[in-house]
Design an enzyme around this catalytic site. Structure first.
Site, mmCIF file in Angstrom:
data_model
loop_
_atom_site.group_PDB
_atom_site.id
_atom_site.type_symbol
_atom_site.label_atom_id
_atom_site.label_comp_id
_atom_site.label_asym_id
_atom_site.label_seq_id
_atom_site.Cartn_x
_atom_site.Cartn_y
_atom_site.Cartn_z
ATOM 1 N N LYS A 10 1.839 -9.500 -1.328
ATOM 2 C CA LYS A 10 1.087 -10.590 -1.953
ATOM 3 C C LYS A 10 1.968 -11.834 -1.998
ATOM 4 O O LYS A 10 3.195 -11.769 -1.945
ATOM 5 C CB LYS A 10 0.622 -10.223 -3.370
ATOM 6 C CG LYS A 10 1.751 -9.962 -4.396
ATOM 7 C CD LYS A 10 2.334 -11.215 -5.037
ATOM 8 C CE LYS A 10 3.558 -10.898 -5.898
ATOM 9 N NZ LYS A 10 4.335 -12.086 -6.284
ATOM 10 N N ALA A 96 12.951 -6.586 -2.692
ATOM 11 C CA ALA A 96 13.403 -7.576 -3.692
ATOM 12 C C ALA A 96 13.175 -8.987 -3.190
ATOM 13 O O ALA A 96 14.071 -9.829 -3.190
ATOM 14 C CB ALA A 96 14.870 -7.348 -4.045
ATOM 15 N N LEU A 99 7.457 -10.412 -3.123
ATOM 16 C CA LEU A 99 6.211 -10.136 -2.400
ATOM 17 C C LEU A 99 5.521 -8.862 -2.885
ATOM 18 O O LEU A 99 4.550 -8.415 -2.276
ATOM 19 C CB LEU A 99 6.502 -10.021 -0.897
ATOM 20 C CG LEU A 99 7.113 -11.277 -0.254
ATOM 21 C CD1 LEU A 99 7.539 -10.979 1.196
ATOM 22 C CD2 LEU A 99 6.146 -12.447 -0.293
ATOM 23 N N SER A 103 5.482 -2.661 -5.837
ATOM 24 C CA SER A 103 4.217 -2.552 -6.582
ATOM 25 C C SER A 103 3.064 -2.175 -5.654
ATOM 26 O O SER A 103 2.197 -1.377 -6.012
ATOM 27 C CB SER A 103 3.896 -3.876 -7.285
ATOM 28 O OG SER A 103 4.867 -4.173 -8.258
ATOM 29 N N ASP A 136 2.588 -6.053 -11.512
ATOM 30 C CA ASP A 136 1.853 -6.446 -10.305
ATOM 31 C C ASP A 136 1.013 -5.323 -9.716
ATOM 32 O O ASP A 136 0.248 -5.551 -8.778
ATOM 33 C CB ASP A 136 2.831 -6.928 -9.222
ATOM 34 C CG ASP A 136 3.368 -8.334 -9.478
ATOM 35 O OD1 ASP A 136 2.732 -9.081 -10.239
ATOM 36 O OD2 ASP A 136 4.427 -8.669 -8.916
#
Length: 289
Positions: A10, A96, A99, A103, A136
């Site tokens: 995302k 890390a 993005l 999650s 998230d």
């Protein structure tokens, strides 16, 4: 039996932080959308009643620290599942990076095991479970485009943005989200126009979206990691229509409508970062299989 599940990344088109909550989390308002950069998970039967995670990326834990492991464990305990599973994760999303790779892996595990174990849960039920794993994860269960509020787990679906290219560049550093929030001073931030962003998305106004991208965490990360600012400057110089850091960073993304310009920016950034991607927005929400 085997099942393949896609776990898309995302980006945050707008990320605002309102205040610190009594529970220690921050109250946020974020507009997020999924992009066509995805990890792939393969779920298969395990001989014993255990969860086994396999990853070929040395930065991804293969034990209970892994969010996909936690997702499987949560489903097993909550619904009394007496079966094991092997979760093989092929990473494409940088680790890390801001993005939501971990999650999204957890969300894909929830969606996949719901089908794999015939649990019959709805997306809403899976998203509620996801909130117990990480802020998230709920959004990643749904996918698509949404306003996320609370600590990120309250999801309101909105229309998909107009089609465009997304160019991502990640410097060779990791960023601690906890460190970024610790250094955030809400007295001196410029709050993005989240409501205006939602209106621009719903009216398919690409220029309006570009005019309203904003992330209150960006200034903090740019000060802690000047190399992020350097990549952002280069992406602007090469001609992206809008440039922003995603999440707490360090990945910077650019929105571009014209494919020829996308190619020029992609090629130019390869000289400044080893991890550069050019992908499309996904836009579509996930479904329960």
């Amino acid at each position: 039996m085997k099942l393949l599940v896609k776990a898309p990344a995302k980006i945050n088109l707008a990320l605002d932080v309102l205040h610190k909550r009594p529970d220690g989390y921050h109250e946020v308002r974020m507009v997020m959308t999924t992009i066509d950069l995805a990890d792939r998970l393969e779920l298969s039967d395990h001989d014993s009643d255990e969860i086994k995670v396999i990853s070929h990326n040395r930065f991804v834990p293969d034990d209970s620290r892994n969010l996909a492991y936690q997702a499987a464990q949560l489903l097993k305990k909550r619904y009394g599942v007496k079966k094991g599973v092997v979760i093989s994760i092929t990473k494409t999303i940088p680790v890390a990076a801001g993005l939501a790779g971990g999650s999204s892996d957890a969300a894909a595990t929830l969606r996949g095991l719901n089908q794999f174990w015939n649990l019959g849960l709805s997306l809403d039920e899976l998203a509620t479970l996801g909130a117990e794993i990480g802020s998230d994860v709920s959004f990643c269960v749904y996918g698509g485009t949404a306003l996320a509020t609370g600590r990120g787990e309250v999801i309101t679906h909105i229309e998909s943005p107009p089609h465009c290219w997304v160019i991502l560049a990640k410097p060779t550093i990791g960023v601690s989200t906890a460190d970024v929030y610790r250094n955030l001073s809400l007295e001196n931030v410029t709050h993005p126009d989240v409501d205006g962003m939602i209106r621009a998305i719903e009216s398919k106004d690409f220029q309006g979206i570009c005019d309203r991208v904003g992330n209150v965490l960006e200034d903090v990360t740019l000060k802690l990691h000047p190399e992020v600012a350097h990549i952002k400057d280069q992406m602007k110089r090469f001609g992206a229509d809008a440039v922003l850091m995603s999440g707490s960073g360090p990945t910077v993304f650019g929105l571009v409508q014209r494919e020829s310009r996308m190619q020029r920016i992609y090629n130019g950034l390869r000289g400044f970062s080893d991890q550069v991607y050019a992908v499309r927005l996904l836009g579509e929400r996930n479904r329960v299989e």
